[in-house]
Design a protein around this motif. Sequence first.
Motif, PDB file in Angstrom:
ATOM      1  N   VAL A 500       0.857  -1.182   0.000  1.00 19.89           N
ATOM      2  CA  VAL A 500       0.000   0.000   0.000  1.00 19.89           C
ATOM      3  C   VAL A 500       0.894   1.232   0.000  1.00 19.89           C
ATOM      4  CG1 VAL A 500      -1.790   1.293   1.215  1.00 19.89           C
ATOM      5  CG2 VAL A 500      -1.828  -1.207   1.214  1.00 19.89           C
ATOM      6  N   THR A 501       0.707   2.086  -0.987  1.00 24.26           N
ATOM      7  CA  THR A 501       1.492   3.308  -1.123  1.00 24.26           C
ATOM      8  C   THR A 501       0.668   4.488  -0.638  1.00 24.26           C
ATOM      9  OG1 THR A 501       2.690   2.412  -3.021  1.00 24.26           O
ATOM     10  CG2 THR A 501       2.744   4.795  -2.721  1.00 24.26           C
ATOM     11  N   TYR A 502       1.223   5.231   0.326  1.00 27.27           N
ATOM     12  CA  TYR A 502       0.571   6.428   0.866  1.00 27.27           C
ATOM     13  C   TYR A 502       1.168   7.663   0.213  1.00 27.27           C
ATOM     14  CZ  TYR A 502      -1.428   3.568   4.610  1.00 27.27           C
ATOM     15  OH  TYR A 502      -2.143   2.630   5.320  1.00 27.27           O
ATOM     16  N   TYR A 503       0.297   8.592  -0.106  1.00 29.03           N
ATOM     17  CA  TYR A 503       0.724   9.879  -0.661  1.00 29.03           C
ATOM     18  C   TYR A 503       0.347  10.964   0.324  1.00 29.03           C
ATOM     19  CZ  TYR A 503       0.654  14.135  -3.488  1.00 29.03           C
ATOM     20  OH  TYR A 503       0.861  15.407  -3.960  1.00 29.03           O
ATOM     21  N   ILE A 504       1.339  11.810   0.687  1.00 34.00           N
ATOM     22  CA  ILE A 504       1.109  12.979   1.524  1.00 34.00           C
ATOM     23  C   ILE A 504       1.798  14.153   0.850  1.00 34.00           C
ATOM     24  CG2 ILE A 504       1.252  13.976   3.828  1.00 34.00           C
ATOM     25  CD1 ILE A 504       2.309  10.427   3.545  1.00 34.00           C
ATOM     26  N   GLY A 505       1.060  15.208   0.527  1.00 34.88           N
ATOM     27  CA  GLY A 505       1.740  16.330  -0.098  1.00 34.88           C
ATOM     28  C   GLY A 505       0.808  17.328  -0.726  1.00 34.88           C
ATOM     29  N   SER A 506       1.344  18.053  -1.689  1.00 35.51           N
ATOM     30  CA  SER A 506       0.621  19.121  -2.355  1.00 35.51           C
ATOM     31  C   SER A 506      -0.490  18.543  -3.220  1.00 35.51           C
ATOM     32  CB  SER A 506       1.587  19.939  -3.226  1.00 35.51           C
ATOM     33  OG  SER A 506       2.661  20.424  -2.449  1.00 35.51           O
ATOM     34  N   PHE A 722      -2.772   8.929  11.619  1.00 32.31           N
ATOM     35  CA  PHE A 722      -1.602   9.711  12.009  1.00 32.31           C
ATOM     36  C   PHE A 722      -1.251  10.739  10.942  1.00 32.31           C
ATOM     37  CE2 PHE A 722       3.022  10.211  11.620  1.00 32.31           C
ATOM     38  CZ  PHE A 722       3.297  10.837  12.834  1.00 32.31           C
ATOM     39  N   TYR A 723      -1.195  10.301   9.693  1.00 34.90           N
ATOM     40  CA  TYR A 723      -0.890  11.240   8.615  1.00 34.90           C
ATOM     41  C   TYR A 723      -1.952  12.329   8.512  1.00 34.90           C
ATOM     42  CZ  TYR A 723       2.791   8.135   6.891  1.00 34.90           C
ATOM     43  OH  TYR A 723       3.927   7.396   6.774  1.00 34.90           O
ATOM     44  N   SER A 724      -3.201  11.967   8.692  1.00 35.45           N
ATOM     45  CA  SER A 724      -4.272  12.962   8.607  1.00 35.45           C
ATOM     46  C   SER A 724      -4.183  13.970   9.744  1.00 35.45           C
ATOM     47  CB  SER A 724      -5.635  12.258   8.647  1.00 35.45           C
ATOM     48  OG  SER A 724      -5.754  11.342   7.595  1.00 35.45           O
ATOM     49  N   LYS A 725      -3.643  13.533  10.881  1.00 36.57           N
ATOM     50  CA  LYS A 725      -3.579  14.419  12.037  1.00 36.57           C
ATOM     51  C   LYS A 725      -2.435  15.425  11.933  1.00 36.57           C
ATOM     52  CE  LYS A 725      -5.322  15.635  15.961  1.00 36.57           C
ATOM     53  NZ  LYS A 725      -6.722  16.108  16.051  1.00 36.57           N
TER      54      LYS A 725
END
Length: 858
Positions: A500-506, A722-725
């Motif tokens: 599972v690949t998570y994307y966090i960014g613009s 966690f990433y959403s927080k």
Amino acid sequence: MTSICISFIIYKRTQINYEHLLRGFQAHGTKTSDAYRKLIALIRETQITHLYPHSSDSKAFQQTPYPSFNPHINPCTKRFYLSQCPILPYTELTFEFNNNNTKLFDDINTFKFICKLEWNLRTNYTNCSMNQSCCQFIGPVDLLFPNEFRSFEQCDNITQNEFEEYHNQWLLCTSSSSSLCLNSKLKKYLTYLESSLRFKIYLTIENDKNKLLHLYDNLYNYKFDQIFYLKFVQFDLNDEEILLNYFLKKNLYLISLTIFLYFFCLLLFVKNLFFILIISCHILLTFSSCFIIYFYLFHFPITILNYTSLTLYLFLILIDSFLWYNCWFINNHRRDDCTIQRIIENLLTQTFFYLMPKNLTAIIALVITFTNQIIAIQCFTVFSFLLILISFFISFTLYPASFIFILRYQSSIPTIEHLSYRFITSTTSCFIDRTIPCLIVRFKGFWLTLFTIISCFALAIIFQWPKLQYDVCRLTFDTLPFHFSSNINEKSLKSIDIDVTYYIGSRWEMPYESLIPLRDIPILKYNREDSITSEDATTFSYALNENLTQLMQFCSTLKNEINKKQLEHTDYHSNVSSQILDNNSIISTSTQTENLLLNNYHCFGDLSSSNIDSSLITDTKFSTYIQSHSNQITNCTSLCSSNLTDTKQQCLSCLNSFYYSSLKNNDLILIKNGLRYKNDGQNPRYLFQTMKYKWLIETNLNDYIEWYNLVKNIKRNFITNFYSKIFPEMEIWWTSEIFSSFAIMEQLQQEKYLFISIKFITILIFLTLFTGVLGIFVTLTTLLNFVTCIATLTLLNYKLTVENMSYFVIVLIVCSQYSVLYSISYKLAPTFFFQRENRTMYSLKQLCTTLFNLTFSI
């Protein structure tokens, strides 16, 4: 027009691309498919610059060597990949020993025989050098001979001591203490073996068509001395398309035989040579015009469903031709005191009332099917839609003009009625026109009771025994004669490894979505952030700077907990901030346990030392690039330990360099992990995090609820929370390669329950407008016929796949055609037949012969 269309196709034949027969199995329009398409687009957009940020004016960097991925990954088979090799499209050959007690190292002669098989395959189908290891060919013996597999005679010269040494090396890499295994390639290879009774050989033919065809033609001719047998072959998608095109050309004699049988049926039932010529022109002009509009004007690809649905296309054109002939035959024999104009007017009126409801019913079913987001089904419906429209318009211009010609010059037009009347016409007229209608009318109660019972049994078969389920391992298409079913039994499959690949960014704009698979190349439009200042706290670079400490702490804590705790989650709507951000308990400890385990976590910001064997031979372009940057900083502890603002950017760059340097031999991880930089600046734009989960299957892999719960659990587990927080204003999404299967399952589920219901409701409303109350019975009859056909397919072990779903559409159209035609015939029966039984007999006699001839021809 027919000559012009055929000449145009022949002239443009070199532009017809048959290399996309198996394309278009991706789905659009759902959140699952959108996230996967964004992943594909981001990987294609990624430049080498994401390894080390540099000036946008630099021209010394090339695009990544892997700009695209297979649009569909079979969840039942793992993508074979060695970290020391580039990402290659392998052909997988799975062999199994005949004797259940036989293993690879039970006998030295068996081992020598496998060694010779590997040598033959390697020398015939790859370009491997003789003095080094080769990524184009991977086999068990080849892995035990690192850099030493040089000749065929080497297999015969294996001594007993060498054999035992190889055996010990094999056991060391398969035992629980596999950390002592020095052969990393062999250790990775063994993770792909499901049983000790099997061994696998992987080879890449590198787009060599001649070698590929030679391999396929001779693969099952190899003599294995009754020791083992070839159990399963899995080709790459591009290779399957080449092989499918090869078999289509090889089996042209079957198409020729079909055409011959078709004209034989025309001669058998039509008997007018001039009318047979007109029907031939109708078919050729319809197909050629439809193909020109479909392929050259709309630029839709020729998919495999366009071939498998040829029966439907033939049925739709044949039924129009037989209806025209039947109406012509009836009106032609009633011309005692009618002029040619009156005969043609009656013919057009009667045929219009037959063809218009019939074709509109099929069009309604196709238009509703087109709303399904699976592109292969959309291509199938577009071609069918064009075919119906073009056939309808051509028939109303071609046939009336032909009938006028026949009426005027009938004496000079050759027929064969006198040849077949005594043997065929008299028999069929007596049996079909008289006996069958009489049996239907006299025993109507019996037929109604019988078909009601059959329909009830059909409903029970579909919904209870057995249920019509998905076939996840073969969700798209099996095209090759020896493309056996997967070697994994879905019922015995208890767990699957998924990345599972998570994307966090613009934020990115959604990829352009084209209905045409050839044009559907996801390209993301990036929202430039040059005008956004760090004080606005909305750029990803600023958010990462602010939360870098928490991210690194979470990462280090998570790595320590991977092998200790099972993934658990809290309710999606509950307040989880205290559980996620608590320094003493980063891992969520909910009471509800889910069927997900975290196997591995490639963590950005990990400062632990990594042991990389620099002597590993690698062909990857990534590794070559990274090794050329020897001046990069490898210790980021001092930079990242400072709390000064001006060192945060240096810390990020250092962590990024250190991260890729520590994973320089694994290209698959490199393109799915780490900070990414765009060419418009030095600031990072997004972060990829790939995590390997073990999905514990509770029921079976074909259960849609299992997949739905999997997506729901990933959506609300503690990592996503966690990433959403810590990145509340950033765009966050996740996806996996096997979720392309789930996106297709979503659309098939929608077709199964929603679209079929909408089709029948729409057909009911439409037929009620044409035939009044009779439309209710027509729709009910169509529904019962459809249910009976689907139950028959279910008993034949048909599953819910993309291929079979197109067959279900064909079944619905065929069932509706018969019901609609009889209802129109009953509606057009003369009013002086006031008795219901006489009117029924009359309507049956009008169409019975036509429908019999049509069914026999199909």
